[in-house]
Design an enzyme around this catalytic site. Structure first.
Site, PDB file in Angstrom:
ATOM      1  N   TRP A 145      24.621  87.284  54.434  1.00 49.70           N
ATOM      2  CA  TRP A 145      23.273  86.999  53.819  1.00 49.70           C
ATOM      3  C   TRP A 145      22.103  87.615  54.743  1.00 49.70           C
ATOM      4  CZ3 TRP A 145      21.927  84.915  49.095  1.00 49.70           C
ATOM      5  CH2 TRP A 145      20.494  84.876  48.554  1.00 49.70           C
ATOM      6  N   GLU A 218      24.894  88.534  61.519  1.00 49.49           N
ATOM      7  CA  GLU A 218      24.574  87.378  62.080  1.00 49.49           C
ATOM      8  C   GLU A 218      25.649  87.039  63.095  1.00 49.49           C
ATOM      9  OE1 GLU A 218      23.237  84.748  58.849  1.00 49.49           O
ATOM     10  OE2 GLU A 218      24.649  86.051  57.907  1.00 49.49           O
ATOM     11  N   ASP A 251      20.794  90.012  63.327  1.00 48.91           N
ATOM     12  CA  ASP A 251      19.999  88.837  62.508  1.00 48.91           C
ATOM     13  C   ASP A 251      20.034  87.314  62.916  1.00 48.91           C
ATOM     14  OD1 ASP A 251      18.747  87.251  60.254  1.00 48.91           O
ATOM     15  OD2 ASP A 251      19.828  88.097  58.674  1.00 48.91           O
ATOM     16  N   GLN A 254      18.554  82.129  61.741  1.00 47.52           N
ATOM     17  CA  GLN A 254      18.878  80.875  61.722  1.00 47.52           C
ATOM     18  C   GLN A 254      19.384  80.424  63.354  1.00 47.52           C
ATOM     19  OE1 GLN A 254      20.881  78.931  58.513  1.00 47.52           O
ATOM     20  NE2 GLN A 254      20.357  80.540  57.242  1.00 47.52           N
ATOM     21  N   LYS A 280      12.632  82.440  59.962  1.00 43.68           N
ATOM     22  CA  LYS A 280      12.707  81.022  59.906  1.00 43.68           C
ATOM     23  C   LYS A 280      12.390  80.163  61.216  1.00 43.68           C
ATOM     24  CE  LYS A 280      16.744  81.332  56.572  1.00 43.68           C
ATOM     25  NZ  LYS A 280      15.903  80.536  55.637  1.00 43.68           N
ATOM     26  N   ARG A 414      26.429  73.119  55.937  1.00 41.93           N
ATOM     27  CA  ARG A 414      25.482  73.684  56.654  1.00 41.93           C
ATOM     28  C   ARG A 414      24.722  72.649  57.295  1.00 41.93           C
ATOM     29  NH1 ARG A 414      22.320  78.806  55.191  1.00 41.93           N
ATOM     30  NH2 ARG A 414      22.077  77.624  53.181  1.00 41.93           N
TER      31      ARG A 414
END
Length: 443
Positions: A145, A218, A251, A254, A280, A414
């Site tokens: 994502w 990620e 990435d 998060q 974020k 999560r």
């Protein structure tokens, strides 16, 4: 017909929900059936007076909790002085944040572009990689994502691909090194990620037209189900990229800025990306993102006329907030705090796994943990209904949880509490989760 589910507690303001049905575009999962009035620290509060422990840090963003007093003070001071500028103008908060981010990162990541969202930062990174390499093909994980803008969406495979027409050309997916559900196994039945990676890039080479520009991944897949590649994987992936003249984009929307127990998740692997994207956590709940790269790549991009001129590029208000976020992270040593709280959280989740057979796997790092639910530990069969029921019960008991539900897998929670959480708040969240799982399972 509305896609939301309203519980009796949420029907007190029928006019509000009627306006939702009439006027609000639905853009993803069903809306939480509560009217949120305010948020402070680790909690959000409803208009009905309910206190809900937020185990998602908002949208995985509010690493300092909600309405952190220093963030509030910065916004109040900065908005009264300088909030927004013509995009070609620079201010001290922007340059200061760019310098300070470079100071938190290994050389040669020294040049920063400040934007608003994760999708925007990934879009800019992909665009930069294409321009600098003169190529256009982008490789990413099959459960990735990276955002909903064109280039980022083209590199996103976990959801949202069907029904929108052709994606950007040149996108290639590779399998995820998913240790709990391995596809390539060694003699002991464990994930053989080296063979998986070799096969993946053999397929990449077969599909490529000779225009491989970059690989974007990620360090821990979040929307893909909190999947952490084994130690050594990222280094091997970077080697694959270097062999093909590709750039490696990481990435860390998060995982960046202390959440995993280190400032950046890639530090564990001893790998430095060519381009790093943040979002974020950088704004701690406000819209702030960054693209960080080397002076060499930035120079090559500038020489080729790199263009990413947006309305809110280099905005001073959110840049000032970013500086305050760094102040708090550094002063309070929240990387250490995340590691300590993460160990407490993980121990509690493993204890829940010991008591409830439906918890098939616990994984993650620091204050980014995943709990995968299964109906049977041997077959690893999942259940969407079970995950949804436990999520609803947690909310009823005062805990907001997020569950990733992808085809063929029942669901993975999560769990990402604020880095400012207390031990008592972590314990309370674990207690609620334990109760909710217990009420919906036969063991």
């Amino acid at each position: 017909m509305s896609s939301r589910t309203i519980t009796p507690a949420a029907t007190s303001d029928t006019a509000f929900w009627a306006d939702v049905d009439r006027h609000v575009v639905r853009y993803g999962s069903p809306f939480v059936p509560e009217i949120i009035d305010c948020a402070r620290g680790s909690f959000v509060y409803t208009e009905a007076g309910r206190q809900i422990l937020d185990f998602t840090s908002g949208q995985m963003s509010s690493i300092l909790g909600h309405s952190h007093p220093e963030i509030v003070a910065t916004v109040q001071r900065q908005i009264a002085n300088l909030d927004h500028l013509y995009s070609g103008m620079l201010s001290r908060p922007v340059v200061e944040l760019s310098r300070r981010l470079a100071e938190t990162l290994p050389h040669p990541l020294t040049k920063t572009l400040l934007l608003t969202t994760g999708a925007e930062s990934n879009e800019a990174a992909i665009r930069m990689a294409k321009l600098v390499t003169g190529k256009h093909e982008i490789v990413s994980f099959a459960r990735s994502w990276h955002g909903m803008t064109l280039g980022a969406a083209g590199a996103t495979y976990s959801s949202g691909r069907q029904g929108y027409g052709p994606a950007a050309p040149g996108n290639i997916a590779i399998p995820v090194p998913y240790e709990y559900r391995p596809d390539f196994v060694d003699a002991e039945g464990r994930l053989d990620w080296r063979r998986q990676l070799d096969v993946a890039f053999a397929l990449v080479d077969a599909q490529s037209t000779g225009s491989l520009a970059a690989c974007i991944v990620e360090p821990i897949l979040s929307s893909g189900g909190i999947i952490e590649p084994p130690l050594g994987y990222l280094a091997a992936l970077k080697q694959k990229c270097q062999e093909r003249g590709m750039l490696l984009i990481l990435d860390e929307a998060q995982t960046g800025l202390c959440r995993t127990g280190t400032w950046y998740a890639f530090e564990r692997d001893g790998v430095v990306p060519d381009i790093l994207t943040l979002s974020k956590t950088l704004g701690a709940g406000l819209p702030l993102a960054a693209v960080i790269t080397t002076a060499e790549i930035e120079q090559a991009a500038a020489d080729r006329g790199f263009l990413f001129f947006t309305t809110h590029v280099s905005d001073p208000l959110v840049a000032a907030v970013g500086n305050t976020v760094l102040d708090v992270l550094q002063r309070d040593q929240l990387d250490v705090r995340a590691a300590e709280l993460g160990a407490l959280l993980r121990a509690g989740l493993l204890s829940i796994q010991d008591r409830h057979a439906v918890v098939g796997d616990v994984r993650g790092r620091g204050l980014l943990q995943g709990v995968e639910l299964v109906l049977d530990r041997d077959t690893k069969e999942g259940s969407d209904e079970l995950g949804a029921a436990i999520t609803r019960r947690c909310l009823e008991l005062g805990l907001h949880m997020n569950i990733v539900q992808l085809p063929g897998i029942g669901g993975t929670f999560r769990i990402a509490p604020p880095l400012t959480s207390t031990e008592a708040e972590i314990a309370w969240g674990l207690e609620i989760l334990d109760q909710a799982i217990g009420e919906h399972t036969p063991d």
